[in-house]
Design a protein around this motif. Sequence first.
Motif, PDB file in Angstrom:
ATOM      1  N   ILE A   1      -8.674   8.347   0.831  1.00 20.61           N
ATOM      2  CA  ILE A   1      -8.908   6.920   0.591  1.00 20.61           C
ATOM      3  C   ILE A   1     -10.164   6.411   1.284  1.00 20.61           C
TER       4      ILE A   1
ATOM      5  N   CYS B   1      -6.142  13.381  -2.043  1.00 20.17           N
ATOM      6  CA  CYS B   1      -6.287  11.930  -2.001  1.00 20.17           C
ATOM      7  C   CYS B   1      -6.976  11.530  -0.698  1.00 20.17           C
TER       8      CYS B   1
ATOM      9  N   LYS C   1       0.396   4.368  -2.453  1.00 16.58           N
ATOM     10  CA  LYS C   1       0.189   5.687  -1.858  1.00 16.58           C
ATOM     11  C   LYS C   1       1.086   6.713  -2.542  1.00 16.58           C
TER      12      LYS C   1
ATOM     13  N   CYS D   1      -0.328   7.594  -5.912  1.00 11.12           N
ATOM     14  CA  CYS D   1      -1.485   8.497  -5.839  1.00 11.12           C
ATOM     15  C   CYS D   1      -1.078   9.921  -5.486  1.00 11.12           C
TER      16      CYS D   1
ATOM     17  N   GLU E   1       0.813  -1.211   0.000  1.00 13.29           N
ATOM     18  CA  GLU E   1       0.000   0.000   0.000  1.00 13.29           C
ATOM     19  C   GLU E   1       0.851   1.267   0.000  1.00 13.29           C
TER      20      GLU E   1
ATOM     21  N   TRP F   1      -5.238   2.350  -1.121  1.00  9.06           N
ATOM     22  CA  TRP F   1      -4.528   3.211  -2.067  1.00  9.06           C
ATOM     23  C   TRP F   1      -4.484   2.582  -3.451  1.00  9.06           C
TER      24      TRP F   1
END
Length: 432
Positions: free
Chosen positions: A86, A84, A74, A77, A70, A93
């Motif tokens: 989530i 962002c 992350k 993103c 993740e 992510w």
Amino acid sequence: SHCAHRLIEDPEWSLATVPHLSELCIQHIVRNFEKYPILDRLLPEDQKKVLDRLSTGLPLAVTANLVSDEDYWKRCCTERWQVCDISNYGHSWKRMFFERHLESILKCFIPNTTDPNQVLDLIPFCKDYVRKLEVDQFLPPLRVDQKEEGDDLSDAESDFEVGEVSVHHYDLGPLITSLPHLEELHLTYGVKDCGMNFEWNLFTFSYQDCCNLAAAVKACHNLKVFKLTRSKVDDEKTRLLVHNLLDHPSLVELNLSHNLIRDKGARAVGKLINRSKLEILNLCNNQIRHLGAQALAQALAENSTLTSLNLRLNCVEDEGGQAIGRALLTNTTLKSIHLGSNNLSEPTATLFSQVLAQNTTLTSINFSCNHLGLDGGKQLLDGLADNKALTELDLRLAEVDQETEYLIHQMVWANRDAARLRSLQQPSTTLL
């Protein structure tokens, strides 16, 4: 001859400056990861070191099905998007990246110009992660030069021809039928930020678009939420959509707000209410009048699944409002109804006074921006005398007497406090 041997040393040199062999290996793996993605052969601690250094620009063919970390997604993103959150993506992510990446491709897709493989080639990588798609823009094909259409056409005829050529958009069918976990689809057919290039044909949802979308949604058996807003959906297109949604196995929320639906479209939606598992229906800001409201009311009287109905910004008037009120005398599942800005007056309030006295399911009613008047407000106040279920009654700009509105709010707030107290006591009762 005499030879002198001199040893020159760097006073700052230390064995600690020499990288460990393991570090050199990790650097080599990172540099060559696109050709040799050997992540699964590494020890967990070495995997972490590699993932922390991997470029976010690697092809998805390499990372999509191999990297589940993740923290890596992350970085993908946050380097691409400023905002962002989530929480809207199941706190994942990776899911956020693939949903937003796919959405961005769809928003920029130009029919007959963009290669369809840009979308189709992404399916093997994103199909396991995409659960919701929100596409608030669909671009039409590039404008056809009017000279090619013929110099003898009038301006109106020329505009019509260009409009007909330019309205068809990307067909979502091959995509969404290949996403087995897709549960939510939010669409708006139009162009954002067109500025000085504004043309009406940029905001057209053609009949062919509707046919393609209806067939796709019908085949998307896991779809739970379908929203098609601000897309000029009229009665004909509504009937086509409804025909393909009848008996849908999973659909629980339908939002067709801010469209052009009239009474015939509302009748079609009425059939859908009792031929599906709909729980939430939003028809806000359409052109539904009393005949359409009566059709919805007839379905509502027999329905046992719908919990929320939004008819705000229509014009059902008292004939429609009273029909809905009579349906709520027998309906036992609807919890929330929004009838704001529907040109309602005292007769509707009188009937809803009976609803408040009998119905024990409704928790929220919105009558804002209507003409209930002083007597209408008093009728609602009388109906609330023994009601213990209603926790929200919006009477803003409904021409109700200020004192009556205050007394109504006092009763509603008392019900709300009692409901909150029951909710707090319920867990302890469950434990016992």
